[in-house]
Design a protein around this motif. Structure first.
Motif, mmCIF file in Angstrom:
data_model
loop_
_atom_site.group_PDB
_atom_site.id
_atom_site.type_symbol
_atom_site.label_atom_id
_atom_site.label_comp_id
_atom_site.label_asym_id
_atom_site.label_seq_id
_atom_site.Cartn_x
_atom_site.Cartn_y
_atom_site.Cartn_z
ATOM 1 N N GLU A 175 -24.452 39.237 3.367
ATOM 2 C CA GLU A 175 -24.288 38.593 2.057
ATOM 3 C C GLU A 175 -23.986 39.631 0.983
ATOM 4 O O GLU A 175 -23.125 39.432 0.123
ATOM 5 N N ARG A 207 -20.465 40.990 1.425
ATOM 6 C CA ARG A 207 -19.481 40.056 0.879
ATOM 7 C C ARG A 207 -19.426 40.156 -0.643
ATOM 8 O O ARG A 207 -18.354 40.016 -1.245
ATOM 9 N N THR A 208 -20.580 40.410 -1.250
ATOM 10 C CA THR A 208 -20.595 40.620 -2.703
ATOM 11 C C THR A 208 -19.785 41.859 -3.065
ATOM 12 O O THR A 208 -18.997 41.851 -4.016
ATOM 13 N N ALA A 266 -16.217 41.065 -2.828
ATOM 14 C CA ALA A 266 -15.789 40.256 -3.970
ATOM 15 C C ALA A 266 -15.619 41.101 -5.220
ATOM 16 O O ALA A 266 -14.777 40.802 -6.082
ATOM 17 N N ALA A 268 -18.721 39.220 -10.136
ATOM 18 C CA ALA A 268 -17.677 38.750 -9.225
ATOM 19 C C ALA A 268 -17.155 37.398 -9.693
ATOM 20 O O ALA A 268 -17.937 36.497 -9.998
ATOM 21 N N LEU A 300 -15.102 33.779 -9.189
ATOM 22 C CA LEU A 300 -15.055 32.813 -8.092
ATOM 23 C C LEU A 300 -13.847 33.022 -7.171
ATOM 24 O O LEU A 300 -14.007 33.009 -5.941
ATOM 25 N N ASP A 349 -12.320 35.744 -6.482
ATOM 26 C CA ASP A 349 -12.575 36.960 -5.707
ATOM 27 C C ASP A 349 -13.637 36.722 -4.634
ATOM 28 O O ASP A 349 -13.576 37.307 -3.545
ATOM 29 N N ILE A 350 -14.615 35.871 -4.942
ATOM 30 C CA ILE A 350 -15.645 35.520 -3.955
ATOM 31 C C ILE A 350 -15.005 34.796 -2.780
ATOM 32 O O ILE A 350 -15.346 35.043 -1.615
ATOM 33 N N LYS A 402 -14.233 36.302 1.577
ATOM 34 C CA LYS A 402 -14.574 35.699 2.867
ATOM 35 C C LYS A 402 -13.542 36.022 3.938
ATOM 36 O O LYS A 402 -13.833 35.943 5.134
#
Length: 250
Positions: free
Chosen positions: A70, A73-74, A77, A186, A188, A190-191, A195
């Protein structure tokens, strides 16, 4: 230049820490986890270097449980290009993390490694220094300013007496202090893009390192509750309380 950034999964700094009833450890049940704040600063500095055209690739790395993806992934992002997860359920200490990172430095050959100066859970302030010792690379710790020029990096360090600027030959290791930058949030889109960015999972065995804890945790105690303050009506009363109740003067 490739930049390797290490991040760590910790309890969110806004969460009030609870100790398990048996005092065996900190209670993590339903607790919000986040990226270590100093690691956020490290990621932000790497992204800024890329925006200035100094860095060409940012690789985010973490050593920890599967849930730590998690935080990777941040980082993706926020601007990292790819991520590496050294997955383990062991309670990883500074030396174990440094050994894993040293192997990744050997594999990835980054021009610069950036880490937070410490994690807010253990507060050890050791991993960056241990990594420098294991790799033989020069280090600039407690950085409040980082400037890369050619094959050199100038690091302005925060020390007890003020500021100190050191010049290191790349590749080098830098650990970040609070005043280095202000991490971005971050977005949205880019989030969502994060993934799809590559995230490579390895085990400590894949790297040929052992990250098991060498320290036995015996007991965890919450800090003592602070007593409420008392207003006094005069200097004489204050002196009397300091002398006879607090017993801090004689």
């Amino acid at each position: 230049m490739k930049v390797l950034v290490a991040v760590k999964r910790v309890i969110d700094y806004n969460v009030k820490i609870r100790v398990k009833p048996d005092h065996s450890d900190v209670d993590l049940t339903n607790v919000k986890m986040a990226m270590n704040p100093f690691c956020e600063i490290a990621v932000e500095e790497a992204v800024r270097l890329k925006e200035r055209g100094v860095a060409t690739e940012i690789v985010a790395v973490t050593v920890g449980p599967k849930a730590a993806q998690e935080q990777l992934r941040t980082a993706l992002a926020l601007g990292a290009d790819r991520a590496i997860h050294v997955e383990t359920d062991e309670r990883v200490e500074s030396l174990g993390a440094a050994k894993a990172l040293a192997k990744l430095v050997e594999e990835e050959q980054p021009g610069l490694v950036i880490l937070g100066k410490q994690a807010i859970d253990t507060d050890n302030n050791q991993t960056g220094q241990m990594l420098a010792a294991l790799t033989g690379l020069p280090q600039g710790t407690f950085a409040s300013e980082v400037t890369v020029e050619g094959e050199k990096v100038q690091v302005t360090r925060e020390i007890d007496g003020g500021l100190q600027t050191v010049e290191l030959t790349l590749p080098a290791i830098v650990t970040t202090d609070l005043r280095l930058n202000e991490p971005r949030y971050a977005k949205l889109p880019d989030i969502m893009k994060a993934k799809k960015k590559p995230l490579d999972v390895k085990s400590p065995a894949d790297l040929g390192v052992e990250v098991a804890s060498r320290v036995k945790l015996l007991k965890v105690e919450p800090p003592a509750e602070r007593q409420g303050g008392v207003k006094v009506g005069s200097v004489d009363e204050l002196v009397d309380k300091l002398k006879n109740e607090a017993k801090v003067i004689s």
